[in-house]
Design a protein around this motif. Structure first.
Motif, PDB file in Angstrom:
ATOM      1  N   ARG A  14     -29.199 -43.633   4.814  1.00  0.00           N
ATOM      2  CA  ARG A  14     -29.230 -42.237   5.202  1.00  0.00           C
ATOM      3  C   ARG A  14     -30.679 -41.835   5.435  1.00  0.00           C
ATOM      4  N   SER A  15     -30.879 -40.633   5.986  1.00  0.00           N
ATOM      5  CA  SER A  15     -32.228 -40.182   6.304  1.00  0.00           C
ATOM      6  C   SER A  15     -33.087 -40.123   5.056  1.00  0.00           C
ATOM      7  N   GLY A  73     -24.302 -27.197   5.231  1.00  0.00           N
ATOM      8  CA  GLY A  73     -25.406 -28.018   4.739  1.00  0.00           C
ATOM      9  C   GLY A  73     -25.983 -28.866   5.855  1.00  0.00           C
ATOM     10  N   ASN A  74     -26.325 -30.117   5.552  1.00  0.00           N
ATOM     11  CA  ASN A  74     -26.952 -30.990   6.541  1.00  0.00           C
ATOM     12  C   ASN A  74     -25.941 -31.865   7.276  1.00  0.00           C
ATOM     13  N   ARG A 114     -29.262 -26.637   0.741  1.00  0.00           N
ATOM     14  CA  ARG A 114     -29.610 -26.951   2.128  1.00  0.00           C
ATOM     15  C   ARG A 114     -28.934 -28.234   2.577  1.00  0.00           C
ATOM     16  N   SER A 115     -28.825 -29.192   1.679  1.00  0.00           N
ATOM     17  CA  SER A 115     -28.188 -30.461   2.036  1.00  0.00           C
ATOM     18  C   SER A 115     -26.682 -30.420   1.785  1.00  0.00           C
ATOM     19  N   ARG A 165     -32.668 -42.829   1.958  1.00  0.00           N
ATOM     20  CA  ARG A 165     -31.641 -42.738   0.927  1.00  0.00           C
ATOM     21  C   ARG A 165     -30.487 -43.685   1.225  1.00  0.00           C
ATOM     22  N   HIS A 216     -20.168 -30.039   1.559  1.00  0.00           N
ATOM     23  CA  HIS A 216     -20.027 -29.618   2.961  1.00  0.00           C
ATOM     24  C   HIS A 216     -18.748 -28.830   3.212  1.00  0.00           C
TER      25      HIS A 216
END
Length: 402
Positions: A291-292, A370-371, A325-326, A295, A345
């Motif tokens: 993941r970004s 979220g993200n 935020r995520s 991660r 989410h």
């Protein structure tokens, strides 16, 4: 060596066992204290009952004595009344005689001197007879007068005795009334004491029986919880062993792809689980995928249209978290067995924070807050056994969702 979640479970078992033993010990102490108090109260009540019985016996004797005394006084009173009646009759006769004599004296004059009567007569023989008659009349009058005075004295004394006797009878009757009232009160108290003793003894027996049954019920529940916890522990150990073998078989492919995958969690195959997302849905084993930010993916993404129901995987409490935020809108399902399930989410929550939910109950709707990428709505689902670190939920979801 046991893992941290296993250590936490063992620790909980020990705490539960100690708490149960302490509760049993404290309940036994409380029961002994209550029983001792009641036994002391019963002993005091029995002692009071014996005293009341003695008081009743003494009052009964006093009552019987008063009954006899009143009977004797009444008999004496009847005799005195008869005596007074007789004296009044005699006094009446004497009064009548004296009155007649006074009338005769008044009629013939007051000169009743025997010597004057003798000298005034011409016939000495007749004069002597008349003088003797006058002398006898004077003596008789004096005797009647003395008898009258004596009769009046006896009558006064008899009336005084009769009055005193009547007062004594009245006092005896008042005393009898007080004794009777005391007896009635003592009998009433005795009845209450006996009734209270029997009722309290019966109530205490019933209470002790209820407490015994309640202790047995709690002990059965405690043993059942321990049994279930042991079964869960054994099942998780078996699942962990299976997962370890699976991880070993897939380690070569993970190494060749250059992706570091965390150790997968065991699959839970027991009943009572529900799929977290309704159809249509799809998901793959994406545990450990990149993941970004460098991660690794720590869950499973259940993909589906926006707004379809999101459901509780098992029984527990729905704990809504602060939006991030995520994570976007998200919550933690704190399961009854101590596990935590994370839902990220979400588009919305359909139950309130802290709500008690059951397996299969709708708790929210699918979204991409979220993200998450718009148009790729999904629930990021994580499994934290015992509330600890996340493990791969894919085997569990395969079992729950089919």
């Amino acid at each position: 060596m046991l893992s941290r979640p296993h250590l936490l479970r063992v620790r909980r078992l020990v705490v539960l066992a100690l708490a149960a033993l302490l509760a049993i010990e404290l309940s036994g102490v409380a029961e002994a204290r209550d029983l001792g108090r009641i036994q002391r109260d019963l002993a005091d009540a029995r002692e009071r009952r014996e005293q009341v019985e003695e008081d009743i016996a003494a009052a009964t004797r006093a009552y019987e004595e008063l009954v006899g005394r009143i009977a004797r006084l009444e008999a004496e009173g009847e005799e005195l009344e008869q005596e007074v009646t007789t004296l009044r009759m005699e006094l009446g006769e004497l009064d009548e005689l004296v009155t007649d004599r006074l009338r005769a004296v008044f009629k013939h004059g007051s000169n009743l001197d025997p010597l004057s009567v003798f000298l005034a007569s011409d016939d000495p023989s007749a004069a002597l007879s008349r003088a003797e008659t006058v002398q006898r009349a004077v003596v008789s009058d004096r005797a009647r007068t003395e008898d009258l005075v004596a009769a009046r004295t006896r009558l006064g004394a008899a009336e005084d005795r009769l009055t005193a006797q009547r007062e004594e009878v009245e006092q005896a009757r008042e005393e009898q009334q007080r004794v009777t009232e005391g007896l009635e009160a003592s009998f009433a108290e005795l009845g209450e004491l006996v009734g209270d003793l029997e009722s309290e003894e019966q109530a205490e027996k019933e209470r002790l029986e209820r407490e015994r049954l309640e202790r047995e019920r709690r002990e059965r529940e405690r043993r059942e919880r321990e049994r279930q916890e042991r079964e869960r522990q054994e099942r998780r150990e078996r699942e962990q062993a299976t997962a370890s073998r699976t991880a070993t078989s897939t380690s070569s492919s993970s190494s060749s792809s250059g992706t570091s995958r965390p150790t997968s969690a065991p699959a839970r195959t027991s009943g009572g689980m529900a799929c977290p997302l309704d159809q249509p849905r799809s998901f793959i084993d994406s545990w450990g995928h990149a993941r970004s930010g460098g991660r690794a993916h720590r869950g499973t993404d259940l993909m589906g249209p926006r707004g379809i129901p999101v459901r509780a995987i098992t029984n527990g409490v729905w704990s809504i978290q602060r939006p991030g935020r995520s994570a976007g809108l998200w919550a933690i399902l704190r399961a009854d067995n101590g596990d935590h399930f994370w839902y990220l989410h979400l588009d919305s929550h359909t139950v309130s924070n802290g709500a008690r939910v059951t397996a299969g109950q709708q708790v929210g709707t699918n979204g991409s807050t979220g993200n998450a990428t718009a148009g790729a709505e999904h629930v990021h689902f994580e499994w934290h056994p015992g509330g600890g670190r996340a493990v791969n939920p894919y085997p569990l979801l395969r079992s729950a969702c089919g």
